[in-house]
Design a protein around this motif. Structure first.
Motif, mmCIF file in Angstrom:
data_model
loop_
_atom_site.group_PDB
_atom_site.id
_atom_site.type_symbol
_atom_site.label_atom_id
_atom_site.label_comp_id
_atom_site.label_asym_id
_atom_site.label_seq_id
_atom_site.Cartn_x
_atom_site.Cartn_y
_atom_site.Cartn_z
ATOM 1 N N TRP A 1 0.817 -1.219 0.000
ATOM 2 C CA TRP A 1 0.000 0.000 0.000
ATOM 3 C C TRP A 1 0.847 1.263 0.000
ATOM 4 O O TRP A 1 0.414 2.302 -0.507
ATOM 5 C CB TRP A 1 -0.951 -0.013 1.194
ATOM 6 C CG TRP A 1 -2.046 -1.014 1.058
ATOM 7 C CD1 TRP A 1 -2.200 -2.180 1.740
ATOM 8 C CD2 TRP A 1 -3.136 -0.962 0.135
ATOM 9 N NE1 TRP A 1 -3.314 -2.864 1.321
ATOM 10 C CE2 TRP A 1 -3.915 -2.136 0.338
ATOM 11 C CE3 TRP A 1 -3.543 -0.045 -0.838
ATOM 12 C CZ2 TRP A 1 -5.070 -2.400 -0.402
ATOM 13 C CZ3 TRP A 1 -4.693 -0.312 -1.574
ATOM 14 C CH2 TRP A 1 -5.441 -1.478 -1.356
ATOM 15 N N PHE A 2 2.038 1.220 0.576
ATOM 16 C CA PHE A 2 2.921 2.388 0.509
ATOM 17 C C PHE A 2 3.291 2.692 -0.941
ATOM 18 O O PHE A 2 3.232 3.853 -1.386
ATOM 19 C CB PHE A 2 4.194 2.147 1.335
ATOM 20 C CG PHE A 2 3.988 2.200 2.812
ATOM 21 C CD1 PHE A 2 3.824 3.414 3.456
ATOM 22 C CD2 PHE A 2 3.961 1.040 3.572
ATOM 23 C CE1 PHE A 2 3.632 3.477 4.819
ATOM 24 C CE2 PHE A 2 3.772 1.081 4.928
ATOM 25 C CZ PHE A 2 3.600 2.304 5.572
ATOM 26 N N LEU A 3 3.670 1.658 -1.672
ATOM 27 C CA LEU A 3 3.994 1.839 -3.087
ATOM 28 C C LEU A 3 2.781 2.321 -3.862
ATOM 29 O O LEU A 3 2.882 3.240 -4.684
ATOM 30 C CB LEU A 3 4.511 0.516 -3.666
ATOM 31 C CG LEU A 3 4.756 0.487 -5.182
ATOM 32 C CD1 LEU A 3 5.833 1.475 -5.588
ATOM 33 C CD2 LEU A 3 5.145 -0.930 -5.625
ATOM 34 N N MET A 4 1.626 1.712 -3.603
ATOM 35 C CA MET A 4 0.427 2.064 -4.348
ATOM 36 C C MET A 4 0.020 3.518 -4.084
ATOM 37 O O MET A 4 -0.354 4.247 -5.007
ATOM 38 C CB MET A 4 -0.715 1.134 -3.953
ATOM 39 C CG MET A 4 -1.826 1.016 -4.964
ATOM 40 S SD MET A 4 -1.279 0.126 -6.436
ATOM 41 C CE MET A 4 -1.023 1.454 -7.588
ATOM 42 N N ALA A 5 0.091 3.947 -2.834
ATOM 43 C CA ALA A 5 -0.284 5.319 -2.490
ATOM 44 C C ALA A 5 0.646 6.324 -3.159
ATOM 45 O O ALA A 5 0.194 7.364 -3.672
ATOM 46 C CB ALA A 5 -0.262 5.505 -0.971
ATOM 47 N N ALA A 6 1.958 6.042 -3.162
ATOM 48 C CA ALA A 6 2.908 6.960 -3.798
ATOM 49 C C ALA A 6 2.680 7.029 -5.305
ATOM 50 O O ALA A 6 2.748 8.110 -5.903
ATOM 51 C CB ALA A 6 4.338 6.509 -3.499
ATOM 52 N N VAL A 7 2.389 5.891 -5.932
ATOM 53 C CA VAL A 7 2.146 5.874 -7.377
ATOM 54 C C VAL A 7 0.889 6.659 -7.716
ATOM 55 O O VAL A 7 0.876 7.458 -8.664
ATOM 56 C CB VAL A 7 2.035 4.414 -7.880
ATOM 57 C CG1 VAL A 7 1.504 4.371 -9.304
ATOM 58 C CG2 VAL A 7 3.393 3.728 -7.803
ATOM 59 N N VAL A 8 -0.181 6.451 -6.960
ATOM 60 C CA VAL A 8 -1.428 7.192 -7.210
ATOM 61 C C VAL A 8 -1.204 8.691 -7.046
ATOM 62 O O VAL A 8 -1.665 9.499 -7.863
ATOM 63 C CB VAL A 8 -2.543 6.697 -6.262
ATOM 64 C CG1 VAL A 8 -3.761 7.601 -6.345
ATOM 65 C CG2 VAL A 8 -2.933 5.265 -6.612
ATOM 66 N N ALA A 9 -0.493 9.073 -5.991
ATOM 67 C CA ALA A 9 -0.236 10.501 -5.762
ATOM 68 C C ALA A 9 0.586 11.101 -6.899
ATOM 69 O O ALA A 9 0.313 12.226 -7.357
ATOM 70 C CB ALA A 9 0.484 10.686 -4.424
ATOM 71 N N LEU A 10 1.595 10.378 -7.392
ATOM 72 C CA LEU A 10 2.416 10.876 -8.495
ATOM 73 C C LEU A 10 1.602 11.020 -9.775
ATOM 74 O O LEU A 10 1.737 12.012 -10.498
ATOM 75 C CB LEU A 10 3.598 9.931 -8.730
ATOM 76 C CG LEU A 10 4.762 10.021 -7.757
ATOM 77 C CD1 LEU A 10 5.748 8.888 -7.974
ATOM 78 C CD2 LEU A 10 5.486 11.373 -7.906
ATOM 79 N N VAL A 11 0.754 10.035 -10.056
ATOM 80 C CA VAL A 11 -0.055 10.091 -11.276
ATOM 81 C C VAL A 11 -1.047 11.252 -11.212
ATOM 82 O O VAL A 11 -1.223 11.983 -12.192
ATOM 83 C CB VAL A 11 -0.780 8.749 -11.483
ATOM 84 C CG1 VAL A 11 -1.814 8.867 -12.594
ATOM 85 C CG2 VAL A 11 0.217 7.644 -11.815
ATOM 86 N N VAL A 12 -1.686 11.441 -10.068
ATOM 87 C CA VAL A 12 -2.641 12.552 -9.919
ATOM 88 C C VAL A 12 -1.923 13.892 -10.029
ATOM 89 O O VAL A 12 -2.373 14.800 -10.745
ATOM 90 C CB VAL A 12 -3.386 12.438 -8.573
ATOM 91 C CG1 VAL A 12 -4.219 13.691 -8.313
ATOM 92 C CG2 VAL A 12 -4.285 11.205 -8.562
ATOM 93 N N LEU A 13 -0.805 14.025 -9.324
ATOM 94 C CA LEU A 13 -0.044 15.266 -9.387
ATOM 95 C C LEU A 13 0.463 15.526 -10.797
ATOM 96 O O LEU A 13 0.408 16.659 -11.300
ATOM 97 C CB LEU A 13 1.120 15.199 -8.400
ATOM 98 C CG LEU A 13 2.046 16.418 -8.324
ATOM 99 C CD1 LEU A 13 1.251 17.680 -7.982
ATOM 100 C CD2 LEU A 13 3.161 16.191 -7.308
#
Length: 402
Positions: A22-34
């Motif tokens: 989930w740490f990896l998934m959260a960082a990836v989602v945040a990067l894609v949204v940003l």
């Protein structure tokens, strides 16, 4: 219905959610949204790019993200053995794509790196990065199978270099210098992680320097690529020519200050002074509009992705998973450093996207495929083996005599 006496009743099967990282998934989602917001900001005021539709590029990027997410989920859910079995096919398809680029590709920004199929532009070199990592990991895993000591010998190193040499040569012929540098750094990292002796790594580093010198002197690189390196060593050499991109990028980042000028309000961004700002120079949008704080958050999110990739590599149960995850970390890490570095003027301009952030379908697809592979390796490590229910055996009755 009768049951056997002494049999232990089976426990009811309970649904267990996949133990994804989930740490990896959260960082990836945040990067894609940003990244999607930054692409929107970089293109909304550029009528020369959008044709008057301020949402044209953000809608395209959302489609890219949607397709990439589907690919990521497919790789995450795939059986681990199928990932290994399909690795040679993925490698051959990427090599075929690079060959097609040289025969029927389209020249953009001085490099013949794109295939235009039905209105969609595809850059095979982006997929080649992942293909090389997976193929090299497979070579190490297959060679290590059956050994009592998992040492990397000369034959292993030669085979891995041959696997990387074919795509590298095709990319150099385009010529795509940025991708070539990223691929070279990734290959070096994979060799080091796989356990290649240090003396061989030193020899490879020396050979790379000699090869780069020969490429420059032999005319393999285009004149504008050589000029970019010259401008990197001396930014004031040609501020309106080869040094223009770096100069404008540094001005944009410097305008942001601590907290930035606000999303969609960057003066350099709105005026379109920074070329290719929605792709190669996307970090300048973060620096100008979100400031040092916002740009620092973006770098921190990239750092989390690298941290989780290395953790997954460390915990991997097999050689293939360990080398593949570490190779992805090397790829993402060097490409991010190269992209951000050229925006700050500490690296030469080579034209590489920022993983998970820059606009572009090929880059987004390849990056999310790599994230899916990381999750696949993590699931294989984190998911416990299925519980087995053993029926107890009743002791045999011993006959007694009268």
């Amino acid at each position: 219905m009768s049951t056997l006496r002494g049999a232990r009743p089976l426990a009811p099967t309970r649904f267990q959610a996949p133990r994804i990282d989930w740490f990896l998934m959260a960082a990836v989602v945040a990067l894609v949204v940003l990244g999607t917001l930054l692409v929107w900001s970089a293109t909304s005021a550029r009528s020369d790019l959008t044709g008057g539709d301020s949402t044209a590029y953000v809608r395209k990027q959302l489609v890219n993200v949607a397709i990439g997410v589907v690919l990521m989920i497919a790789v995450t859910a795939a059986e681990h053995r199928w990932v290994r079995m399909l690795a040679p096919a993925v490698y051959l398809i990427s090599v075929l794509g690079l060959v097609l680029v040289l025969t029927m590709g389209t020249v953009l920004n001085g490099s013949q790196s794109w295939l235009v199929l039905g209105g969609m532009s595809i850059q095979p070199s982006e997929f080649a990065k992942l293909a090389v990592v997976v193929a090299m990991a497979l070579v190490v895993a297959e060679r290590a199978a059956g050994r009592w000591r998992a040492e990397v010998g000369l034959v292993d190193v030669v085979l891995m270099l041959l696997v990387a040499a074919v795509p590298a040569a095709l990319i150099l012929l385009q010529p795509d210098l940025g991708t070539m540098l990223v691929l070279a750094a990734t290959v070096f990292g994979v060799l080091a992680i796989a356990g290649a002796p240090r003396r061989w790594l030193a020899l490879l580093a020396g050979a790379a320097v000699l090869g780069a010198t020969a490429a420059v002197l032999g005319g393999v690189l285009k004149d504008y690529q050589v000029d970019r390196f010259m401008a990197f060593t001396n930014p004031d050499l040609d501020p309106r020519g080869a040094g223009y991109n770096v100069e404008q990028a540094r001005i944009a980042v410097g305008n942001g200050g601590l907290f930035g000028q606000g999303l969609f309000d960057g003066s350099q961004t709105r005026a379109g002074f920074v070329p290719e700002q929605h792709t190669d120079f996307i970090f300048t949008v973060a620096g100008e509009e979100l400031g040092l704080v916002g740009a620092g958050v973006l770098i921190a999110l990239l750092g989390i992705v690298l941290w989780r990739a290395l953790v997954i590599a460390y915990r991997a149960e097999d050689v293939f998973g360990r080398v593949a995850a570490a190779g992805i970390a090397c790829w993402f890490g060097f490409q991010a450093f190269q992209n951000i570095g050229m925006c700050l003027g500490i690296m030469p301009v080579t034209g590489v996207p920022l993983p998970l952030v820059s606009y572009g379908g090929s880059s987004m697809f390849a990056s999310l495929l790599a994230v899916g592979l990381l999750q696949n390796i993590h699931l294989r490590t984190a998911t416990p083996a299925p519980t087995r229910y053993v029926m107890p055996v009743r002791p045999a009755r011993v006959p007694t005599g009268r």
